[in-house]
Design a protein around this motif. Structure first.
Motif, short mmCIF file in Angstrom:
data_model
loop_
_atom_site.label_atom_id
_atom_site.label_comp_id
_atom_site.label_asym_id
_atom_site.label_seq_id
_atom_site.Cartn_x
_atom_site.Cartn_y
_atom_site.Cartn_z
N ASN A 152 0.83 -1.21 0.00
CA ASN A 152 0.00 0.00 0.00
C ASN A 152 0.86 1.26 0.00
O ASN A 152 0.57 2.23 -0.71
CB ASN A 152 -0.92 0.01 1.22
CG ASN A 152 -2.12 -0.91 1.06
OD1 ASN A 152 -2.69 -1.01 -0.02
ND2 ASN A 152 -2.50 -1.57 2.15
N GLU A 153 1.92 1.25 0.80
CA GLU A 153 2.80 2.43 0.89
C GLU A 153 3.50 2.69 -0.44
O GLU A 153 3.65 3.84 -0.87
CB GLU A 153 3.83 2.23 2.00
CG GLU A 153 3.22 2.32 3.40
CD GLU A 153 4.21 2.02 4.50
OE1 GLU A 153 5.21 1.31 4.24
OE2 GLU A 153 4.01 2.50 5.62
N LEU A 154 3.92 1.63 -1.10
CA LEU A 154 4.56 1.78 -2.40
C LEU A 154 3.58 2.37 -3.41
O LEU A 154 3.93 3.26 -4.20
CB LEU A 154 5.07 0.43 -2.89
CG LEU A 154 5.68 0.38 -4.29
CD1 LEU A 154 6.80 1.40 -4.44
CD2 LEU A 154 6.20 -1.02 -4.59
N ALA A 155 2.33 1.89 -3.38
CA ALA A 155 1.32 2.42 -4.30
C ALA A 155 1.06 3.89 -4.03
O ALA A 155 0.93 4.70 -4.96
CB ALA A 155 0.03 1.61 -4.16
N LEU A 156 0.99 4.29 -2.75
CA LEU A 156 0.77 5.69 -2.40
C LEU A 156 1.93 6.56 -2.86
O LEU A 156 1.73 7.69 -3.34
CB LEU A 156 0.58 5.83 -0.89
CG LEU A 156 -0.74 5.27 -0.33
CD1 LEU A 156 -0.67 5.17 1.19
CD2 LEU A 156 -1.91 6.14 -0.76
N GLU A 157 3.12 6.04 -2.73
CA GLU A 157 4.30 6.78 -3.20
C GLU A 157 4.23 7.02 -4.70
O GLU A 157 4.48 8.13 -5.19
CB GLU A 157 5.56 5.98 -2.88
CG GLU A 157 6.85 6.62 -3.42
CD GLU A 157 8.01 5.65 -3.42
OE1 GLU A 157 8.96 5.89 -4.18
OE2 GLU A 157 7.97 4.66 -2.67
N ARG A 158 3.85 5.98 -5.44
CA ARG A 158 3.77 6.12 -6.90
C ARG A 158 2.68 7.11 -7.31
O ARG A 158 2.87 7.90 -8.24
CB ARG A 158 3.52 4.74 -7.52
CG ARG A 158 4.76 3.84 -7.50
CD ARG A 158 4.43 2.47 -8.02
NE ARG A 158 5.65 1.68 -8.21
CZ ARG A 158 5.72 0.37 -8.02
NH1 ARG A 158 4.64 -0.30 -7.61
NH2 ARG A 158 6.84 -0.28 -8.22
N LEU A 159 1.53 7.04 -6.65
CA LEU A 159 0.46 7.98 -6.98
C LEU A 159 0.91 9.42 -6.76
O LEU A 159 0.65 10.30 -7.59
CB LEU A 159 -0.78 7.69 -6.14
CG LEU A 159 -1.63 6.49 -6.54
CD1 LEU A 159 -2.75 6.29 -5.54
CD2 LEU A 159 -2.21 6.66 -7.94
N ALA A 160 1.60 9.67 -5.64
CA ALA A 160 2.09 11.02 -5.36
C ALA A 160 3.07 11.46 -6.43
O ALA A 160 3.03 12.60 -6.91
CB ALA A 160 2.74 11.06 -3.98
N CYS A 161 3.96 10.58 -6.81
CA CYS A 161 4.96 10.90 -7.84
C CYS A 161 4.29 11.24 -9.16
O CYS A 161 4.77 12.10 -9.91
CB CYS A 161 5.91 9.71 -8.00
SG CYS A 161 7.27 9.99 -9.15
N ALA A 162 3.18 10.57 -9.46
CA ALA A 162 2.48 10.78 -10.73
C ALA A 162 1.58 12.01 -10.73
O ALA A 162 1.07 12.39 -11.79
CB ALA A 162 1.66 9.54 -11.07
N GLY A 163 1.35 12.62 -9.54
CA GLY A 163 0.57 13.85 -9.50
C GLY A 163 -0.73 13.77 -8.73
O GLY A 163 -1.51 14.73 -8.71
N PHE A 164 -1.01 12.62 -8.08
CA PHE A 164 -2.26 12.44 -7.35
C PHE A 164 -2.04 12.73 -5.86
O PHE A 164 -1.24 12.05 -5.21
CB PHE A 164 -2.79 11.02 -7.54
CG PHE A 164 -3.10 10.67 -8.97
CD1 PHE A 164 -4.33 10.97 -9.51
CD2 PHE A 164 -2.14 10.07 -9.78
CE1 PHE A 164 -4.62 10.67 -10.84
CE2 PHE A 164 -2.41 9.76 -11.10
CZ PHE A 164 -3.65 10.06 -11.64
N LYS A 165 -2.76 13.70 -5.33
CA LYS A 165 -2.64 14.10 -3.93
C LYS A 165 -3.69 13.35 -3.11
O LYS A 165 -4.84 13.75 -3.05
CB LYS A 165 -2.83 15.61 -3.80
CG LYS A 165 -2.63 16.14 -2.39
CD LYS A 165 -2.86 17.65 -2.37
CE LYS A 165 -2.69 18.21 -0.96
NZ LYS A 165 -2.97 19.68 -0.93
#
Length: 407
Positions: free
Chosen positions: A97-110
């Motif tokens: 889950n943490e990895l997925a959250l990191e990727r979303l943030a990197c891609a522009g999703f807050k």
């Protein structure tokens, strides 16, 4: 959109956008390589659900195992207001889950509510009330509607919360804010209820845990996810029926194929059939029913299709569109009784044209697309067909760095 300098390392970026220290630590340790040998795999294997089953396409990225990882690109400042909803199974791994959250943030999703991934009650991602509140709090105005409502994972449990959400008000608020609800598998129950009672479209798409938290996310699925989020006139071309059954034509019809226009709706066959007879199943005049599933034998697929047929669901529809029916095995009584036989029987029962091979379901390299939106089906001269979608909310393309979803 201003990009962060490529010299800004991952930990600095995570601190910049406010992601937790635990994720930052994982990032500094080379998270993709570390997770490959972590307990994440053990945890997820122990809680397999339909959104975890092997895909029909091999993960070509696995060939990188043991080789040097490609250099990571920079991230962008996340500006897309995003909230998670966890309607079904609990995630099997906090690291995933943490990895997925990191990727979303990197891609522009807050992501405004990352703690949603930490909930658990029995097999579910929280109590029924907690899971319903992910959506009901938006309907009541307690929480502002985001631009994206992203499902955490599928499995089972969404049907339990359907009576606890004011779908009519939620749909109205989502329309006013242009909110996109994205998911598939068990989330089909949420999408059907939202369309049936709220008149609001959604997006058949990958989810947080089941795609973006993978060791190596499927790049094609990520790109197609962003294409569906950003393109107001999405087009998908289908050349053959192999994802549904290699023994079927792309278009099964008793008359000359013609262009059809209507609302496309549906989702996972198991979930859609379970809603038959309820107020949560859409009743779309002149619609097109989309169906996919995984790990079901041919007779079970036929039984669920008969559930829908006997409930009158196919009446007044223009066509049935099948996505992937992956992982179906031979019938132990007669191997000739296969998916193709089932679908031909459905065609005889309903008289409807049946389009097969749509690139969506429990597979890799899936093409996200709107449900509850207007769809045009165009047959082509090669025996395939094209789907053109319109009338659904989108996000500005320059707000998303697609590569961030698999870094």
């Amino acid at each position: 959109m201003t990009k962060i300098s490529s010299e800004l390392n991952r930990r600095q970026f995570l601190c910049h956008v406010g992601i937790g220290a635990g994720v930052g630590l994982l990032a500094t340790q080379g998270i993709t390589r570390a997770l490959a040998s972590s307990n994440m795999a053990k945890n997820s294997d122990a809680q397999l659900t339909k959104d975890d089953l092997p895909t029909a396409f091999p993960d070509e990225h696995l060939s990188f195992k043991g080789e040097a990882q490609p250099a990571q690109a920079g991230c962008i400042v996340p500006t897309i207001e995003t909230r998670l909803f966890a309607s079904s199974n609990v995630g099997g791994s906090n690291e995933r889950n943490e990895l997925a959250l990191e990727r979303l943030a990197c891609a522009g999703f807050k992501v405004d509510n990352p703690a949603t991934t930490e909930r658990q009650y029995l097999r579910f991602a929280g109590t029924d009330s907690q899971r319903a509140s992910d959506l009901q709090n938006i309907a009541t105005g307690a929480i502002k509607a985001p631009k994206l409502l992203l499902g955490v994972r599928g499995g089972y449990g969404a049907v339990r919360i359907l009576p606890m959400v004011d779908w009519s008000t939620l749909g109205r608020i989502m329309k006013e804010h242009g909110t996109i609800l994205a998911g598939f598998s068990d989330v089909t129950a949420i999408q059907c209820a939202l369309l049936a009672k709220g008149g609001m479209s959604s997006l058949a798409a990958p989810m947080l845990y089941s795609e973006f938290g993978k060791n190596r996310p499927d790049e094609v699925s990520c790109r197609q996810f962003v294409a569906a989020l950003t393109n107001p006139n999405l087009t998908i071309n289908i050349d053959d029926a192999s994802l549904t059954s290699p023994n079927l034509p792309s278009i099964l019809t008793s008359t000359e194929p013609k262009t059809l226009t209507g609302t496309i709706w549906g989702g996972n066959l198991s979930v859609v059939s379970a809603l038959a007879g309820s107020d949560y199943l859409p009743r779309i005049a002149g619609g097109m029913v989309f169906l996919e599933d995984v790990g079901e034998q041919a007779y079970r697929i036929e039984r669920m299709l008969y559930d829908l047929y006997l409930a009158g669901v196919f009446k007044g529809q223009q066509a049935i569109v099948f996505g992937a029916l992956s992982g179906s095995s031979e019938d132990s009584y007669d191997k000739r009784y296969d998916v193709a036989t089932v679908i031909r029987q459905l065609h005889q029962l309903t008289g409807l044209p049946i389009y097969s091979g749509m690139r969506f379901g429990h597979i890799g390299q899936k093409h996200s697309f709107p449900l509850g939106a207007t769809c045009q089906l165009h047959p082509n001269n090669a025996g395939g067909y094209q789907l053109m979608f319109s009338d659904y909310p989108t996000i500005k393309a320059d707000a998303i760095l697609v590569e961030g979803l698999w870094q």
